[in-house]
Design an enzyme around this catalytic site. Structure first.
Site, PDB file in Angstrom:
ATOM      1  CG  PHE A 209      -3.701  15.978   0.987  1.00 56.17           C
ATOM      2  CD1 PHE A 209      -4.388  14.691   1.218  1.00 56.17           C
ATOM      3  CD2 PHE A 209      -3.470  16.041  -0.292  1.00 56.17           C
ATOM      4  CE1 PHE A 209      -5.059  14.128   0.255  1.00 56.17           C
ATOM      5  CE2 PHE A 209      -3.724  15.344  -1.315  1.00 56.17           C
ATOM      6  CZ  PHE A 209      -4.692  14.398  -1.178  1.00 56.17           C
TER       7      PHE A 209
ATOM      8  CG  ASP B 166      -5.489   9.110   6.686  1.00 57.80           C
ATOM      9  OD1 ASP B 166      -4.978   9.575   7.736  1.00 57.80           O
ATOM     10  OD2 ASP B 166      -6.392   9.555   5.888  1.00 57.80           O
TER      11      ASP B 166
ATOM     12  NE  ARG C  58      -3.065   8.330  -9.263  1.00 60.19           N
ATOM     13  CZ  ARG C  58      -3.799   8.137  -8.196  1.00 60.19           C
ATOM     14  NH1 ARG C  58      -3.148   7.740  -7.155  1.00 60.19           N
ATOM     15  NH2 ARG C  58      -5.100   8.134  -8.170  1.00 60.19           N
TER      16      ARG C  58
ATOM     17  CD  GLU D  52      -3.344   0.629   0.517  1.00 62.95           C
ATOM     18  OE1 GLU D  52      -2.502   1.532  -0.381  1.00 62.95           O
ATOM     19  OE2 GLU D  52      -4.299   0.596   0.883  1.00 62.95           O
ATOM     20  CG  ASP D  53      -0.952   4.709  -1.542  1.00 56.99           C
ATOM     21  OD1 ASP D  53      -1.610   3.840  -0.674  1.00 56.99           O
ATOM     22  OD2 ASP D  53      -1.613   5.442  -2.396  1.00 56.99           O
TER      23      ASP D  53
HETATM   24  P1  5GP Z   1      -7.561   5.337   5.040  1.00 56.69           P
HETATM   25  O1  5GP Z   1      -8.475   4.265   4.944  1.00 56.69           O
HETATM   26  O2  5GP Z   1      -6.305   4.570   5.712  1.00 56.69           O
HETATM   27  O3  5GP Z   1      -7.945   6.221   5.689  1.00 56.69           O
HETATM   28  O4  5GP Z   1      -7.236   5.832   3.659  1.00 56.69           O
HETATM   29  C1  5GP Z   1      -6.336   5.437   2.989  1.00 56.69           C
HETATM   30  C2  5GP Z   1      -6.453   6.067   1.372  1.00 56.69           C
HETATM   31  O5  5GP Z   1      -6.588   7.429   1.600  1.00 56.69           O
HETATM   32  C3  5GP Z   1      -5.095   5.954   0.975  1.00 56.69           C
HETATM   33  O6  5GP Z   1      -4.831   4.771  -0.135  1.00 56.69           O
HETATM   34  C4  5GP Z   1      -4.923   7.128  -0.244  1.00 56.69           C
HETATM   35  O7  5GP Z   1      -5.681   6.768  -1.273  1.00 56.69           O
HETATM   36  C5  5GP Z   1      -5.861   8.221   0.704  1.00 56.69           C
HETATM   37  N1  5GP Z   1      -4.949   9.006   1.557  1.00 56.69           N
HETATM   38  C6  5GP Z   1      -4.872   9.119   3.043  1.00 56.69           C
HETATM   39  N2  5GP Z   1      -4.034  10.138   3.329  1.00 56.69           N
HETATM   40  C7  5GP Z   1      -3.552  10.591   1.997  1.00 56.69           C
HETATM   41  C8  5GP Z   1      -2.627  11.539   1.544  1.00 56.69           C
HETATM   42  O8  5GP Z   1      -1.811  12.330   2.553  1.00 56.69           O
HETATM   43  N3  5GP Z   1      -2.283  12.039   0.464  1.00 56.69           N
HETATM   44  C9  5GP Z   1      -3.278  11.538  -0.604  1.00 56.69           C
HETATM   45  N4  5GP Z   1      -3.068  11.490  -1.939  1.00 56.69           N
HETATM   46  N5  5GP Z   1      -3.980  10.300  -0.251  1.00 56.69           N
HETATM   47  C10 5GP Z   1      -4.050   9.945   0.994  1.00 56.69           C
END
Ligand code: 5GP
Length: 185
Positions: free
Chosen positions: A152, A103, A165, A99-100
């Site tokens: 962010f 959050d 990206r 995963e990238d």
């Molecule tokens: P989670 O379900 O863990 O809250 O969210 C994960 C997804 O939210 C990530 O795969 C990504 O797509 C998006 N996301 C969360 N934080 C960031 C951020 O700082 N920048 C970007 N571009 N996407 C984020």
């Protein structure tokens, strides 16, 4: 590569390269002799996946999933829709999700539950960026690249409205980018 829309570079291209080399070495050792399937989540995880697999020296199968959250992007209900499922049967195989960023953890927690039901031999997570300040569900992260603060970020697979990206580093967007967009609404 400089980009006027980026206020600050948080993690440089060289730092990412070094970390991926390190992670690739560890993963190669730990999965040696195992049937490893690395699963990346479209679209953000693809850049990390592409670099990470090339630093792995053991045989590996790669596969992809695409998911989208219901509702607006700011809604963190954790309910996701599978847009593209895996091609591989993961039963009895060692799955590593790539995963990238994590959050709140809601997306990954859903994914883990859904893949666990297919009874893999192992199910672990490798994430490039950990934004732990906003975590809602506790997740087992086996391999981690970097911690990031509650900001962010874009670049290296991460987007803002599908842009940035392709930046080779991870950075913080200039506020003017959001403000311009809002002004144009
Ligand atoms: P989670 O379900 O863990 O809250 O969210 C994960 C997804 O939210 C990530 O795969 C990504 O797509 C998006 N996301 C969360 N934080 C960031 C951020 O700082 N920048 C970007 N571009 N996407 C984020």
């Amino acid at each position: 590569m400089l980009n006027d829309d980026i206020e600050k570079v948080l993690i440089t291209e060289a730092e990412i390269k070094y970390k991926i080399h390190e992670l690739g070495g560890i993963i190669s050792n730990e999965y040696s002799g195992k049937d490893l399937v690395m699963v990346s989540v479209l679209r953000g995880g693809v850049i990390f996946m592409a670099d990470l697999v090339r630093s792995i020296s053991i045989p590996v199968t790669i596969d992809f999933m695409a998911i989208s959250s219901y509702g607006p992007s700011t809604d963190t209900s954790g309910v996701v829709r599978v847009l593209k499922d895996l091609e591989e049967n993961i039963n009895d195989r060692h799955v590593l999700i790539v995963e990238d960023i994590i959050d709140t953890g809601l997306t990954l927690s859903y994914l883990l539950r859904s893949l666990k039901a297919r009874e893999p031999a192992g199910l672990d997570v490798c994430v490039l960026l950990d934004k732990s300040a906003r975590r809602i569900v506790d997740l087992p992260i086996k391999y981690k690249g970097f911690d990031v603060p509650d900001v962010f970020v874009v670049g290296y697979g991460l987007d803002y409205r599908q842009k940035y990206r392709n930046l080779p580093y991870v950075g913080i967007l200039n506020k003017s980018v959001y403000e311009e967009e809002w002004a144009n609404l």
